[in-house]
Design a protein around this motif. Structure first.
Motif, PDB file in Angstrom:
ATOM      1  N   ILE A   1      -8.480   5.853  -6.737  1.00 28.12           N
ATOM      2  CA  ILE A   1      -7.337   4.937  -6.780  1.00 28.12           C
ATOM      3  C   ILE A   1      -7.089   4.291  -5.417  1.00 28.12           C
ATOM      4  N   TYR A   2      -7.287   5.052  -4.333  1.00 27.53           N
ATOM      5  CA  TYR A   2      -7.168   4.449  -3.006  1.00 27.53           C
ATOM      6  C   TYR A   2      -8.264   3.417  -2.776  1.00 27.53           C
TER       7      TYR A   2
ATOM      8  N   LEU B   1      -3.421  -2.894   0.276  1.00 21.41           N
ATOM      9  CA  LEU B   1      -2.410  -2.224   1.086  1.00 21.41           C
ATOM     10  C   LEU B   1      -1.104  -2.049   0.308  1.00 21.41           C
ATOM     11  N   LYS B   2      -0.766  -3.064  -0.482  1.00 16.93           N
ATOM     12  CA  LYS B   2       0.416  -2.956  -1.341  1.00 16.93           C
ATOM     13  C   LYS B   2       0.269  -1.773  -2.292  1.00 16.93           C
ATOM     14  N   GLY B   3      -0.935  -1.624  -2.840  1.00 16.34           N
ATOM     15  CA  GLY B   3      -1.202  -0.500  -3.724  1.00 16.34           C
ATOM     16  C   GLY B   3      -1.145   0.830  -3.005  1.00 16.34           C
ATOM     17  N   HIS B   4      -1.651   0.861  -1.754  1.00 20.61           N
ATOM     18  CA  HIS B   4      -1.619   2.093  -0.973  1.00 20.61           C
ATOM     19  C   HIS B   4      -0.191   2.573  -0.753  1.00 20.61           C
ATOM     20  N   HIS B   5       0.699   1.651  -0.455  1.00 26.73           N
ATOM     21  CA  HIS B   5       2.103   2.020  -0.252  1.00 26.73           C
ATOM     22  C   HIS B   5       2.697   2.619  -1.528  1.00 26.73           C
ATOM     23  N   MET B   6       2.333   2.045  -2.675  1.00 27.03           N
ATOM     24  CA  MET B   6       2.838   2.552  -3.946  1.00 27.03           C
ATOM     25  C   MET B   6       2.255   3.935  -4.237  1.00 27.03           C
ATOM     26  N   ILE B   7       0.957   4.116  -3.966  1.00 25.74           N
ATOM     27  CA  ILE B   7       0.326   5.420  -4.172  1.00 25.74           C
ATOM     28  C   ILE B   7       1.004   6.477  -3.313  1.00 25.74           C
TER      29      ILE B   7
END
Length: 202
Positions: free
Chosen positions: A182-183, A188-194
C-alpha cells in the motif's frame, strides 16, 4: 439446519486446523454424531465436500468484503479493511490447509485460484482506480501488473511450504506485505492517510 450445512460447518474447523489430507470422513461423521453412510447420501466423496466448502467460504468472504467496500471512508481505508478482514480469516486457518490443497487436490486448488483471482482482481482494480482519481495512489501505475504482483505475494504466503510459517508468523508476514504494497502504490497524500490508519498499531 439442513444436513448439508451441518456437514460444512462441522468439517470446516477440522480441515482448517488439520489440513485437508489428514481429516477423514469418519472423523467428520463422529464429530457430527452420524454415520459415514449418512454423509455419503449428501457428498459422494471427500473431494466433493472440500470443493463445496471452499465455494461456500469464498462466497461468504466475497459478501463480507463487498460490504466493507461499501462502508469504507476512502480507498486507503477500504484496502486496510480488506486486509484486516483477511487476517481474521487467516487466524482461523493453519498453513497446512493451503499446502495440502495445492499438493493433494490439484483440481480443487485450480478452482480456488481461478475464483480467488477473479474476484480479488476486480476488487483491487476498482480500489486502485478510485485511489488514482482521488489522488491517493500514483497516477502512472500499471494497474494490471500491480494487481498481479499483489496476488503473487498472497500466493507465496498461502502456498509456498518452504517458508514453514507458524500461524502467527503467517499473519504478521501477511500484514507486513500489505503495508509494503500500500505504501508502494501511494502518493504522499496517500502516505499521510496510511499513517493515520496505522498510528495506533505496532
Amino acid at each position: 439446519m439442513p444436513l448439508k450445512q451441518q456437514l460444512l460447518e462441522t468439517s470446516k474447523p477440522l480441515f482448517f486446523r488439520n489440513g485437508v489430507k489428514s481429516v477423514t470422513m469418519d472423523e467428520i461423521a463422529n464429530a457430527l454424531g452420524i454415520s459415514k453412510k449418512t454423509i455419503y447420501q449428501v457428498y459422494a466423496d471427500k473431494n466433493t465436500l472440500i470443493e463445496d466448502l471452499i465455494v461456500s467460504e469464498m462466497t461468504a468472504q466475497y459478501q463480507i468484503l463487498s460490504a466493507l467496500v461499501n462502508s469504507s471512508e476512502n480507498p486507503i481505508h477500504e484496502m486496510k479493511q480488506i486486509s484486516d478482514s483477511m487476517s481474521k480469516v487467516f487466524m482461523q486457518i493453519q498453513p497446512v490447509f493451503f499446502y495440502d490443497l495445492k499438493k493433494y487436490y490439484a483440481l480443487i486448488y485450480r478452482t480456488f485460484q481461478e475464483q480467488k483471482n477473479h474476484w480479488a482482481f476486480n476488487l483491487i482494480q476498482q480500489n486502485i482506480q478510485k485511489g488514482i482519481e482521488l489522488g491517493y495512489y500514483r497516477a502512472q501505475l500499471d494497474i494490471p501488473r500491480t494487481i498481479h504482483l499483489r496476488l503473487k505475494q498472497l500466493d507465496e504466503l498461502l502456498f509456498n511450504p518452504e517458508y514453514g510459517f507458524s500461524q502467527n508468523e503467517f499473519i504478521i508476514t501477511h500484514e507486513m506485505s500489505f503495508r509494503y504494497f500500500i505504501y508502494g502504490i501511494s502518493t504522499l497524500k496517500g502516505h499521510h492517510m496510511i499513517d493515520q490508519y496505522f498510528q495506533y498499531e505496532p
